[in-house]
Motif scaffolding. Structure first.
Motif, mmCIF file in Angstrom:
data_model
loop_
_atom_site.group_PDB
_atom_site.id
_atom_site.type_symbol
_atom_site.label_atom_id
_atom_site.label_comp_id
_atom_site.label_asym_id
_atom_site.label_seq_id
_atom_site.Cartn_x
_atom_site.Cartn_y
_atom_site.Cartn_z
ATOM 1 N N GLY A 91 0.126 99.648 85.438
ATOM 2 C CA GLY A 91 1.000 99.039 86.432
ATOM 3 C C GLY A 91 2.416 98.903 85.920
ATOM 4 N N TRP A 121 1.832 102.141 94.479
ATOM 5 C CA TRP A 121 2.396 100.793 94.455
ATOM 6 C C TRP A 121 3.419 100.570 95.569
ATOM 7 N N ARG A 124 3.398 97.635 99.296
ATOM 8 C CA ARG A 124 2.349 96.629 99.136
ATOM 9 C C ARG A 124 3.001 95.295 98.781
ATOM 10 N N GLU A 125 2.355 94.213 99.165
ATOM 11 C CA GLU A 125 2.820 92.904 98.733
ATOM 12 C C GLU A 125 2.262 92.661 97.323
ATOM 13 N N LEU A 126 3.172 92.422 96.400
ATOM 14 C CA LEU A 126 2.812 92.356 94.984
ATOM 15 C C LEU A 126 3.077 90.956 94.424
ATOM 16 N N ARG A 127 2.398 90.629 93.327
ATOM 17 C CA ARG A 127 2.563 89.339 92.685
ATOM 18 C C ARG A 127 2.987 89.526 91.233
ATOM 19 N N ARG A 149 7.902 93.620 96.611
ATOM 20 C CA ARG A 149 7.500 94.831 97.331
ATOM 21 C C ARG A 149 8.365 95.991 96.845
ATOM 22 N N VAL A 209 2.997 93.034 87.027
ATOM 23 C CA VAL A 209 2.948 93.109 88.480
ATOM 24 C C VAL A 209 1.524 93.464 88.897
ATOM 25 N N ASP A 211 -1.300 93.802 92.474
ATOM 26 C CA ASP A 211 -1.491 93.803 93.924
ATOM 27 C C ASP A 211 -1.975 92.423 94.354
ATOM 28 N N SER A 212 -1.449 91.914 95.458
ATOM 29 C CA SER A 212 -1.826 90.571 95.900
ATOM 30 C C SER A 212 -2.974 90.572 96.911
ATOM 31 N N ALA A 405 -2.939 101.366 92.537
ATOM 32 C CA ALA A 405 -2.811 99.921 92.707
ATOM 33 C C ALA A 405 -4.058 99.330 93.361
#
Length: 427
Positions: A91, A121, A124-127, A149, A209, A211-212, A405
């Motif tokens: 990632g 990646w 996508r909404e990422l954390r 994102r 990072v 994926d949420s 991801a």
């Protein structure tokens, strides 16, 4: 054929496990939390350890965790059954001076970690998640939830994108996380807020990072499970489930779960499989059983390591990339991984033992070998075998979208791997 209720329940629990484990540090903490909840004792490396016979223990080192159960009648030459996996995934990792941006956008400066499928990646909404080292010497875990994102360029502005997308790792992989002036913002403040600590107290960080989105069961007969970080949290979770259910016997092997960090980078770290973590734990366990160097080596000679990591399912759209005969598929069982050049540690004796553990668990196994023109990767198996001299077998589950991801597994395979791990721990 519909998957069993037990397999579906296992997949839902895996979704919980992945959601709680956005970074290797969170994964190691979640391993410890789950095992402590069923009676394991947390030990710390800087302390002296109690007598070990009959006990259940777990130790965390950075983003790695090792847990074990010791039979009541264990002796200096009692063998070990080691189920190995890894906690990290490909990632992105947060850089120093991480707050960037331009033209009214706030961005986070990241660098590529391992070998991710970069395009997966996008959109996508990422954390952001990982550990924060504070001024008082303490370390806390942080997880922002959905924050970032990587927005893809519209096709109107890149008419040839469907002929092949190539992302520049520096200029085209920096996610957005807000609007405003970068000089007046701080992405670390988001991490500090999630950990409920003052941002001024942060002295260092290891943040990735992730994926949420939560893992999901879907498809005909609910056969599929999609999630981030299946490589290799699917194996870590199977090992945790198996060890939690393993009743400490009076006699039998020492059952060990070794979840290492940094496999995606080659495992060369203090918490990776090429480092000393497992050997350190084994030396202390056997010393408390009265072993010296010689008797410990006797125990190693009768021990096994089951190195579990994901492998490739045959892809229906790219069948030519796979071996023309050996083509594992989702839903047909865990895989035994073989390679003539020792990229995997499996040999004939290991194959026979693996099949025995599978038969005892009532599980069907598949074989995996690479197409000769498509070299395979490697995993912790050969590293562990080389470092300790313990007989090692490389196994796993077949997946699609490896290093994406969000990866794709078979629900029944995930559960079957845990069943084989339970069988393996019995010796």
């Amino acid at each position: 054929m519909p998957v069993s209720p037990a397999a579906l329940a296992h997949a839902e629990d895996l979704a919980d496990f992945v959601a709680a484990s956005p970074s290797s540090y969170h994964a190691a903490a979640e391993v410890a939390r789950r095992l402590e909840a069923v009676g394991f004792t947390r030990l710390h490396e800087e302390d002296s350890w109690p007598a070990l016979a009959g006990g259940r223990y777990v130790v965390v080192r950075d983003g790695a965790a090792i847990a074990w159960t010791v039979p009541t009648d264990a002796a200096a030459t009692t063998p070990a059954q080691i189920f190995g996996a890894h906690t990290d995934s490909p990632g992105f990792k947060l850089k120093p001076q991480p707050t960037t941006g331009s033209r009214g956008w706030l961005q986070a400066a990241v660098e590529v970690y391992g070998g991710p499928l970069l395009n997966s990646w996008l959109d996508r909404e990422l954390r952001l998640a990982g550990r924060l080292a504070l001024a008082d010497g303490s370390v806390v875990l942080a997880d922002t939830g959905a924050l970032l994102r990587l927005p893809q360029l519209a096709i109107h502005l890149d008419r040839g994108v469907n002929n092949g997308l190539a992302l520049d790792k520096q200029t085209e992989t920096q996610p957005v996380w807000g609007l405003g002036d970068a000089a007046e913002a701080d992405v670390l403040a988001e991490l500090a807020s999630s950990a409920e600590v003052p941002v001024a107290e942060i002295r260092g960080y290891d943040v990735v990072v992730a994926d949420s989105a939560r893992g999901a069961v879907f498809g005909k007969d609910r056969a599929f499970f999609a999630s981030g970080r299946l490589d290799d949290l699917a194996s870590v979770h199977a090992g945790v489930v198996a060890l939690a259910d393993h009743e400490t016997p009076e006699q039998g092997p020492i059952a060990i779960l070794a979840a290492f960090d940094h496999e995606e980078l080659g495992s060369a770290s203090r918490s990776g499989a090429a480092g000393p973590f497992l050997e350190d734990i084994l030396e202390r366990v056997y010393a408390n059983l009265g072993a010296d160097g010689s008797t410990r080596r006797q125990a190693y000679a009768s021990s096994w390591c089951l190195s579990s990591d994901v492998g490739h399912s045959v892809h229906p759209n790219y069948a030519a990339k796979h071996d023309p005969v050996v083509q594992p598929v989702l839903g047909s069982g865990p895989i035994l991984k073989l390679n003539a050049n020792q990229r995997y540690a499996t040999d004939a004796v290991g194959t026979a033992s693996w099949l025995t553990w599978c038969e005892r668990a009532g599980v069907t196994s598949q074989e995996f070998v690479s197409n000769n023109s498509v070299p395979c990767g490697s995993t912790i198996g050969p590293i562990t075998a080389t470092r300790l001299g313990i007989r090692t077998v490389d196994v796993g589950i077949p997946i699609l979208s490896m290093h994406s991801a969000r990866e794709l597994a078979g629900v029944s395979d995930l559960y079957d791997l845990a069943l084989v791990a339970q069988s393996f721990f019995k010796g």
